[in-house]
Write a protein that holds these residues in place. Structure first.
Motif, PDB file in Angstrom:
ATOM      1  N   TYR A 140       0.846  -1.207   0.000  1.00 22.94           N
ATOM      2  CA  TYR A 140       0.000   0.000   0.000  1.00 22.94           C
ATOM      3  C   TYR A 140       0.876   1.250   0.000  1.00 22.94           C
ATOM      4  O   TYR A 140       0.658   2.196  -0.751  1.00 22.94           O
ATOM      5  CB  TYR A 140      -0.899  -0.032   1.242  1.00 22.94           C
ATOM      6  CG  TYR A 140      -1.734   1.220   1.428  1.00 22.94           C
ATOM      7  CD1 TYR A 140      -2.841   1.469   0.605  1.00 22.94           C
ATOM      8  CD2 TYR A 140      -1.413   2.144   2.423  1.00 22.94           C
ATOM      9  CE1 TYR A 140      -3.585   2.624   0.778  1.00 22.94           C
ATOM     10  CE2 TYR A 140      -2.158   3.303   2.591  1.00 22.94           C
ATOM     11  CZ  TYR A 140      -3.247   3.536   1.778  1.00 22.94           C
ATOM     12  OH  TYR A 140      -3.983   4.676   1.933  1.00 22.94           O
ATOM     13  N   GLN A 160       1.163   4.036  -2.898  1.00 25.03           N
ATOM     14  CA  GLN A 160       0.920   5.446  -2.564  1.00 25.03           C
ATOM     15  C   GLN A 160       2.079   6.316  -3.064  1.00 25.03           C
ATOM     16  O   GLN A 160       1.880   7.350  -3.682  1.00 25.03           O
ATOM     17  CB  GLN A 160       0.824   5.541  -1.045  1.00 25.03           C
ATOM     18  CG  GLN A 160       0.115   6.757  -0.545  1.00 25.03           C
ATOM     19  CD  GLN A 160       0.065   6.743   0.978  1.00 25.03           C
ATOM     20  OE1 GLN A 160       1.047   6.459   1.655  1.00 25.03           O
ATOM     21  NE2 GLN A 160      -1.082   7.037   1.513  1.00 25.03           N
ATOM     22  N   ARG A 176       1.971   9.270  -6.053  1.00 21.92           N
ATOM     23  CA  ARG A 176       2.275  10.650  -5.663  1.00 21.92           C
ATOM     24  C   ARG A 176       3.572  11.173  -6.290  1.00 21.92           C
ATOM     25  O   ARG A 176       4.047  12.236  -5.913  1.00 21.92           O
ATOM     26  CB  ARG A 176       2.406  10.734  -4.137  1.00 21.92           C
ATOM     27  CG  ARG A 176       1.090  10.481  -3.447  1.00 21.92           C
ATOM     28  CD  ARG A 176       1.272  10.376  -1.943  1.00 21.92           C
ATOM     29  NE  ARG A 176      -0.021  10.220  -1.293  1.00 21.92           N
ATOM     30  CZ  ARG A 176      -0.186  10.137   0.018  1.00 21.92           C
ATOM     31  NH1 ARG A 176       0.851  10.178   0.808  1.00 21.92           N
ATOM     32  NH2 ARG A 176      -1.387  10.009   0.529  1.00 21.92           N
ATOM     33  N   PRO A 205       1.468   6.052   5.563  1.00 25.45           N
ATOM     34  CA  PRO A 205       0.031   5.802   5.396  1.00 25.45           C
ATOM     35  C   PRO A 205      -0.748   6.425   6.568  1.00 25.45           C
ATOM     36  O   PRO A 205      -0.248   6.473   7.690  1.00 25.45           O
ATOM     37  CB  PRO A 205      -0.080   4.275   5.435  1.00 25.45           C
ATOM     38  CG  PRO A 205       1.280   3.782   5.124  1.00 25.45           C
ATOM     39  CD  PRO A 205       2.246   4.817   5.582  1.00 25.45           C
ATOM     40  N   HIS A 224      -4.099  12.073   3.766  1.00 20.47           N
ATOM     41  CA  HIS A 224      -4.047  11.777   2.325  1.00 20.47           C
ATOM     42  C   HIS A 224      -4.140  13.053   1.488  1.00 20.47           C
ATOM     43  O   HIS A 224      -4.185  13.003   0.279  1.00 20.47           O
ATOM     44  CB  HIS A 224      -5.195  10.827   1.952  1.00 20.47           C
ATOM     45  CG  HIS A 224      -6.540  11.465   2.135  1.00 20.47           C
ATOM     46  ND1 HIS A 224      -7.141  11.556   3.373  1.00 20.47           N
ATOM     47  CD2 HIS A 224      -7.351  12.086   1.264  1.00 20.47           C
ATOM     48  CE1 HIS A 224      -8.282  12.207   3.238  1.00 20.47           C
ATOM     49  NE2 HIS A 224      -8.432  12.537   1.969  1.00 20.47           N
TER      50      HIS A 224
END
Ligand code: HEM
Length: 495
Positions: free
Chosen positions: A19, A23, A27, A38, A74
């Motif tokens: 994950y 991410q 990005r 996270p 986020h």
């Protein structure tokens, strides 16, 4: 059994790593910045907000470059630091960066209404109305100067009651500044002991304290969780509701009195416009926008101006030589007790000192955030539409490439060799471009007129035994001086 547990833990760790990698990949187009974990994003980097200080964003810019990303959970927040980068956002790409972010708190409280945090057609119409109406109400004219003069005289009287003994000037200044906005929006000023007025001031102060707090950031990051939890954020929201309900009561009074038929204040002019545009399908004139507009004027206009005046008095008390030079210039040039804002042009040294106070003791942490109105390419990065942007105004005001001694209080920053005032393009204290501060002219008038009146009446001195007042600000979204006491020694008895 133990084997299954180990398997599940290993699986969880692998999933988390995958994950995290996904991410990072998604990005990769954003400018660099502190590592985003996270859920919490990059807030670990500044001890969850507690270790944040004035130099933090400037240090990050040194580490990551003039454009960098901070992940609030986020949500990406792109900072632009230093004069050139800030100018690119505010002036060169003014339209593309012309929106305000619609974060959970702003949506919850502002609901896309008003001037300061609305966008699109609503913002255009409300801002235009605000500008025109402020002018009609005398901003930039003699009538508003008279109002500010009256408040300044009240302030002189309040200071005089202290008889030169140490006192904290914060509340009287806030009262005067707020009363200018009350007169403009409600049509009258409040006596200082009025309970409604005290409630209004308390609520505004409370709201602005909340905007710089840890709980504000936690709510912005985890609104789904925070809205169910008790905590100071609920008091912050209640304080905002208090301001809205006091404004609403004033609107009701105006409607009952039907004073808008001969308009004399902001509410009257607005109610009249609502009436005129009743059948216009493009009209955004409604009571919710009116309430939000007035709250915007209070929130944007009271603390900022109050803080600047508090800094001004503190700095002048710490620098008696500069204070005496300003006083002498005022006395030499303004021969009679009557003066107007235009006289500032004849006072280059005073003008330079006022600018230097706002530059070196800026009242806000970084100005007001923006949001990209479209996808924008800037400094090699493609920033998607809807991204929150911080054009860090403070970093432009402290940019060592542009100011001779950025961290020092040095009025020479605004003077040429012959002692004439020099306007500097790096002075972006009120922002710039499409969303430049709506109250800039009013704030400049207030700071000048109030200070001249105070300096003519008093010499500001440190209390006996105090060597210097603390010049480090409190750090939140706003950056006031720490509470302090000084002596306002009447001129007539000191000479
Ligand atoms: C020392 C005093 C003040 C300072 C330093 C200040 C600074 C600022 C800054 C930096 C912005 C954002 C500009 C941008 O995004 O480019 C702003 C916006 C704004 N200010 Fe001020 N301000 C001051 C006083 C006032 C006063 C007295 C009023 C009104 C009574 C006011 C009303 C507003 C409003 C309504 C906005 C939002 C404009 C928009 O989004 O279109 N301000 N101010």
């Amino acid at each position: 059994m133990e084997g299954i547990q180990i398997f599940l833990i290993v699986l969880l760790v692998i999933l988390l790593i995958l994950y995290f990698l996904k991410q990072q990949w998604s990005r990769r187009h954003f400018p660099p910045g502190p590592l985003a974990l996270p859920l919490i994003g990059s807030i670990w980097k500044f001890n969850f907000g507690i270790g944040y200080n004035l130099d933090t964003p400037i240090k990050w810019a040194e580490q990551y470059g003039d454009i960098f990303t901070l992940w609030m959970g986020h949500m990406p927040v792109v900072f632009l630091s230093g004069f050139e980068a800030v100018k690119e956002v505010l002036i060169d790409h003014s339209e593309e960066f012309s929106e305000r972010p619609q974060t959970p708190i702003i949506i919850n409280v502002g609901k896309g209404k008003g001037i300061a945090f609305s966008n699109g057609h609503t913002w255009e119409q409300q801002r235009r109305f605000g500008l025109v109406t402020l002018r009609k109400l005398g901003v930039g004219k003699k009538s508003m100067e008279a109002q500010i003069e009256e408040e300044s005289q009240q302030l002189v009287e309040v200071f005089a009651r202290e008889k030169g003994q140490p006192f904290d000037p914060a509340l009287p200044i806030m009262n005067s500044v707020s009363n200018v906005i009350c007169a403009m929006t409600f049509g009258y000023r409040f006596p200082l002991e009025d309970e409604t007025f005290k409630k209004l001031i308390d609520a505004i102060t409370h709201c602005l304290k909340f905007t710089g707090s840890l709980f504000y950031f936690l709510y912005e990051m985890f609104p789904w969780l925070m809205k169910h939890l008790p905590g100071p954020h609920n008091e912050g929201f209640r304080a905002m509701e208090t301001v809205f309900s006091l404004v609403k009561k004033e609107i009701e009074k105006h409607k009952e009195q039907k004073s808008f038929q001969e308009p004399r204040d902001f509410i009257d002019f607005y109610l009249l416009e609502m009436e005129k545009r009743r059948n216009d399908p493009t009209s955004t004139y409604d009571e919710e926008n009116l309430i939000q507009n007035i709250s915007d004027l209070f929130f944007a206009g009271t603390e900022t101006t109050t803080i600047s005046l508090k800094w001004a008095i503190l700095v002048l008390a710490n620098h008696p030589d500069i204070q005496d030079k300003v006083y002498k210039e005022i006395e030499d040039v303004l021969s009679s007790s009557f003066f107007c804002y235009q006289d500032l042009k004849k006072l280059p040294y005073t003008n330079a000192v006022l600018h230097e106070i706002m530059r070196s003791k800026y009242p806000s942490l970084f100005g007001v955030p923006r949001q990209t109105a479209t996808d924008v390419k800037i400094r090699g990065f493609l920033i998607p539409k809807g991204t929150t942007i911080i054009p860090d105004v403070r970093s432009a005001l402290l940019d060592s490439k542009h100011w001779e001694s950025p961290k020092e209080f040095n009025p020479k920053h605004f003077l040429d060799q012959d002692g004439y005032f020099v306007a500097r393009e790096e002075y972006l204290a009120f922002g710039a471009g499409a969303r430049v501060c709506l109250g800039e002219h009013l704030a400049r008038m207030e700071i000048f007129i109030v200070l001249v009146n105070l300096l003519r009446a008093f010499r500001f001195q440190l209390p006996p035994g105090v060597k210097e007042l603390n010049e480090d600000p409190e750090v939140g979204f706003i950056t006031p001086p720490h509470p302090y006491k000084l002596c306002a020694v009447p001129r007539c008895s000191s000479s």
